[in-house]
Design a protein around this motif. Structure first.
Motif, PDB file in Angstrom:
ATOM      1  N   LYS A  40       0.821  -1.203   0.000  1.00 28.13           N
ATOM      2  CA  LYS A  40       0.000   0.000   0.000  1.00 28.13           C
ATOM      3  C   LYS A  40       0.862   1.263   0.000  1.00 28.13           C
ATOM      4  CE  LYS A  40      -3.529   1.988   2.994  1.00 28.13           C
ATOM      5  NZ  LYS A  40      -4.312   1.809   4.205  1.00 28.13           N
TER       6      LYS A  40
ATOM      7  N   THR B 114      -8.084  -1.981   0.915  1.00 28.02           N
ATOM      8  CA  THR B 114      -7.655  -1.989   2.315  1.00 28.02           C
ATOM      9  C   THR B 114      -8.695  -2.686   3.184  1.00 28.02           C
ATOM     10  OG1 THR B 114      -6.472   0.087   1.934  1.00 28.02           O
ATOM     11  CG2 THR B 114      -6.893  -0.513   4.226  1.00 28.02           C
ATOM     12  N   GLN B 115      -9.953  -2.394   2.943  1.00 24.89           N
ATOM     13  CA  GLN B 115     -11.046  -3.004   3.716  1.00 24.89           C
ATOM     14  C   GLN B 115     -11.061  -4.525   3.512  1.00 24.89           C
ATOM     15  OE1 GLN B 115     -14.982  -1.669   2.596  1.00 24.89           O
ATOM     16  NE2 GLN B 115     -15.988  -3.209   3.857  1.00 24.89           N
TER      17      GLN B 115
ATOM     18  N   ALA C 103      -8.602  -6.427   2.518  1.00 27.05           N
ATOM     19  CA  ALA C 103      -7.386  -6.989   3.118  1.00 27.05           C
ATOM     20  C   ALA C 103      -7.580  -7.175   4.626  1.00 27.05           C
ATOM     21  CB  ALA C 103      -6.189  -6.095   2.831  1.00 27.05           C
ATOM     22  N   ASN C 104      -8.161  -6.179   5.283  1.00 29.59           N
ATOM     23  CA  ASN C 104      -8.417  -6.284   6.721  1.00 29.59           C
ATOM     24  C   ASN C 104      -9.390  -7.420   7.027  1.00 29.59           C
ATOM     25  OD1 ASN C 104      -6.722  -4.252   7.808  1.00 29.59           O
ATOM     26  ND2 ASN C 104      -8.169  -2.673   7.170  1.00 29.59           N
ATOM     27  N   GLU C 105     -10.452  -7.530   6.238  1.00 20.26           N
ATOM     28  CA  GLU C 105     -11.452  -8.582   6.448  1.00 20.26           C
ATOM     29  C   GLU C 105     -10.858  -9.975   6.258  1.00 20.26           C
ATOM     30  OE1 GLU C 105     -14.539  -7.622   3.638  1.00 20.26           O
ATOM     31  OE2 GLU C 105     -15.270  -5.923   4.827  1.00 20.26           O
TER      32      GLU C 105
ATOM     33  N   GLY D 200      -7.657 -10.808   6.613  1.00 12.98           N
ATOM     34  CA  GLY D 200      -6.444 -11.038   7.390  1.00 12.98           C
ATOM     35  C   GLY D 200      -5.164 -10.937   6.578  1.00 12.98           C
TER      36      GLY D 200
ATOM     37  N   LYS E 151      -1.816  -9.226   5.315  1.00 12.46           N
ATOM     38  CA  LYS E 151      -0.864  -8.278   5.905  1.00 12.46           C
ATOM     39  C   LYS E 151      -0.709  -7.076   4.984  1.00 12.46           C
ATOM     40  CE  LYS E 151       3.660  -8.045   8.083  1.00 12.46           C
ATOM     41  NZ  LYS E 151       3.223  -7.253   9.200  1.00 12.46           N
ATOM     42  N   ILE E 152      -0.859  -5.884   5.544  1.00 15.30           N
ATOM     43  CA  ILE E 152      -0.731  -4.636   4.785  1.00 15.30           C
ATOM     44  C   ILE E 152       0.649  -4.053   5.070  1.00 15.30           C
ATOM     45  CG2 ILE E 152      -1.671  -2.317   4.431  1.00 15.30           C
ATOM     46  CD1 ILE E 152      -4.404  -3.478   5.386  1.00 15.30           C
TER      47      ILE E 152
END
Length: 176
Positions: free
Chosen positions: A82, A91-92, A94-96, A98, A100-101
């Protein structure tokens, strides 16, 4: 207003996105040397503008070290790489999921510190049998199958022999 922004299109031939913004510090960071295949089987997704790398440069690094780049975040994605102005939706997701960002500095640190790549246990169990089956010598059954053919040929040869040569062994037949 969506019409004021230039449309971004992925160009599969160059590995870049048309309309991609130039990184503010393009070429100003040293790219570390990674261990061979340190990104083996790792999947990356890009979003935003990186600090010193273009998408094409980052993708070349990832592919050189055994990884791959896809356009969309999924459950198979390992890293969302990112930059600034990154998409909120990627981003959303990726968070949902799991995923890694990481930013550019974390990416370069990964390149520098990850060990040489080895096939994961999942990959090795799927890929090892194929080479083994190619490299194996023929199973004993193949040798057994050729013996009856040899016996059949010997019987046929015996039938064509004269009474004097029937009692000779193959070695002594060649001498006559």
């Amino acid at each position: 207003d969506d019409q004021s922004k230039p449309k971004k299109k992925w160009n599969p031939f160059s590995g870049t996105v048309s309309g991609e913004k130039t990184p503010p510090n393009l070429g100003k960071k040293e790219i570390p040397q990674g261990q061979p295949m340190c990104f083996l089987n790792k999947k990356f997704v890009f979003s935003g503008v990186f600090d010193s790398l273009t998408y094409e440069m980052a993708e070349d690094i990832i592919r050189t070290y055994g990884g791959s780049v896809t356009k969309a975040v999924s459950g198979k994605t390992d890293y969302l790489f990112k930059g600034s102005d990154a998409g909120a939706r990627k981003t959303q997701i990726a968070n949902e999921k799991g995923v890694k960002i990481i930013d550019e500095d974390e990416f370069l640190r990964l390149l520098e510190t990850l060990p040489a790549g080895k096939a994961s246990s999942q990959t090795s169990s799927q890929s090892k049998p194929k080479p083994q089956s190619i490299a194996r010598p023929p199973p004993p059954q193949t040798q057994t199958q050729t013996q009856p053919e040899t016996q059949t040929q010997t019987q046929a040869e015996t039938q064509n022999q004269t009474p004097e040569t029937q009692n000779q062994t193959p070695e002594t037949q060649n001498q006559t």
